[in-house]
Motif scaffolding. Sequence first.
Motif, PDB file in Angstrom:
ATOM      1  N   PRO A 346       0.867  -1.385  -0.031  1.00 43.30           N
ATOM      2  CA  PRO A 346      -0.008  -0.059  -0.080  1.00 43.30           C
ATOM      3  C   PRO A 346       0.652   1.529   0.129  1.00 43.30           C
ATOM      4  O   PRO A 346       0.514   2.342  -0.357  1.00 43.30           O
ATOM      5  N   HIS A 347       2.027   0.994   0.573  1.00 43.82           N
ATOM      6  CA  HIS A 347       2.840   2.272   0.474  1.00 43.82           C
ATOM      7  C   HIS A 347       3.922   2.158  -0.531  1.00 43.82           C
ATOM      8  O   HIS A 347       4.473   1.348  -0.868  1.00 43.82           O
ATOM      9  N   GLU A 348       4.353   3.563  -1.141  1.00 44.51           N
ATOM     10  CA  GLU A 348       5.200   3.591  -2.157  1.00 44.51           C
ATOM     11  C   GLU A 348       6.495   4.039  -1.508  1.00 44.51           C
ATOM     12  O   GLU A 348       6.504   4.696  -0.512  1.00 44.51           O
ATOM     13  N   VAL A 349       7.748   3.863  -2.126  1.00 42.31           N
ATOM     14  CA  VAL A 349       8.932   4.483  -1.707  1.00 42.31           C
ATOM     15  C   VAL A 349       9.333   5.640  -2.938  1.00 42.31           C
ATOM     16  O   VAL A 349       9.234   5.487  -3.929  1.00 42.31           O
ATOM     17  N   ALA A 350       9.942   6.617  -2.137  1.00 38.55           N
ATOM     18  CA  ALA A 350      10.132   7.866  -3.039  1.00 38.55           C
ATOM     19  C   ALA A 350      11.389   8.397  -2.471  1.00 38.55           C
ATOM     20  O   ALA A 350      11.375   8.563  -1.433  1.00 38.55           O
ATOM     21  N   SER A 351      12.300   9.064  -3.376  1.00 31.64           N
ATOM     22  CA  SER A 351      13.480   9.646  -3.020  1.00 31.64           C
ATOM     23  C   SER A 351      13.908  10.808  -3.879  1.00 31.64           C
ATOM     24  O   SER A 351      13.799  10.606  -4.960  1.00 31.64           O
ATOM     25  N   ILE A 352      14.735  11.753  -3.364  1.00 32.85           N
ATOM     26  CA  ILE A 352      15.568  12.636  -4.117  1.00 32.85           C
ATOM     27  C   ILE A 352      16.644  13.080  -3.236  1.00 32.85           C
ATOM     28  O   ILE A 352      16.516  13.195  -2.138  1.00 32.85           O
TER      29      ILE A 352
END
Length: 459
Positions: A346-352
Amino acid sequence: MSFDYDLFVIGGGSGGVRAARISAGYGAKVALAEESRMGGTCVIRGCVPKKLMVFASAAPAEAAQARGFGWEDATAGNFSWDAFKVRLDAELNRLEAAYTKGLEVAGVNIFHQRAHIVGPHEVELADGMRVSAKHILIAAGGRPYLPGIPGDDLGMISDDLFLLDRLPGRVLVVGGGFIACEFSTILNGLGVDTTLVYRGDKVLRGFDNDLRELLTMQLADSGIHVRLKQNPARLDKQGDQTRVTFEDGKVEDFDAVIFATGRAPYTKGLGLENAGVTLAPNGAVAVDEWSQTNIPSIFAVGDVTDRVNLTPVAIREGHAFADTIFGNKPHNLDHGLVASAVYTRPHEVASIGMTEDEAIQRGGVEIYDTRFRPMKSLFAGSDARVMMKLIVDEATRKVLGCQIFGPEAGELIQLVAIPITMGATKEDFDLTVAVHPTLAEELVTMRQPSRRHEAPAPA
């Protein structure tokens, strides 16, 4: 010297199409060759079909959440792969036609066949026709590769998932990167008994360590059989199934095995050696910051260069090439600050930007982070937690990185990438009034650092 074309592009994916279309818009005479379907990996066998499958696979979890809000009879019902596949194929056909029409309207001459380089200014098509070009752009992308174990030809690559006639009952996904995690999520959500095997101690090597830990736990909590520090050693045919022998000696049978063990630049057979183009050890086309090879007339963009292998990066590289060569607006792309997302559920992973692991090595950094149970899933009875993290330079106060684990994290990272790219400070974030109640408000309400990583002492 007279040429047939100002630009010849090899590859009809996102980067090649953008470069061709923008160059033609500047008045260049452009041709493009694509041996497969127009749109390339992203449109035909990557980002687009994958995200649509992610949406489809989320229905059972969404129905369960709806029951938590009082919709007692909510159910996802029975999933029909056949019905979904018809709609998926229609959408991909529509997008392919749109890509083709966009090139045609721009005046690009399209060759629906393979092309390879004969010399610094010459290309040969599969039918034997040769054409000359002042500039040649390689945008052939990348391809999945097999791990080189006995019997690996019995397994599938990620491209094959979109071509299945039916879903397997039991599947083994090999790998721990973007593709392996997303495909495991998809198959599990569609009701397939899914096992993920990965040689590392947690998935998503190269991402922030907290993100890696959280996603590894989520995959297991969602019902995927996660096996770490393990790898298949060989595959054998066993009736209608594939028998897998693992490195620890265990043997199991699966309806399908999908290798998501990486992608390699698609340069084999392009004739680059004919022009003397330098390749990296892994076969990638070696380029400078202007996407130019060691041969002045030959350039390359996208995954074939193995810089940052993301569709938006290929598009920006292609556009920058066109602006520089034909638009009299020279500029290039800074690959050092690119946002990315992994579309798990249900949760995404995001990065910058900077991860905390990198911050520890660099020093002179403050870490602001928070973990909490979001309102929506909490009310429905879920224990799932969101994590948000900002990495801040102690001296300049600039936000150097952001890591998010949560619902629609990809949407959030796109927005926060704007101020980070502009060089916003932590105080700029603090001055922003929160929108309540939202997940994203946490990004502007973290006031005190959780920890600091000191700069290394001078030698």
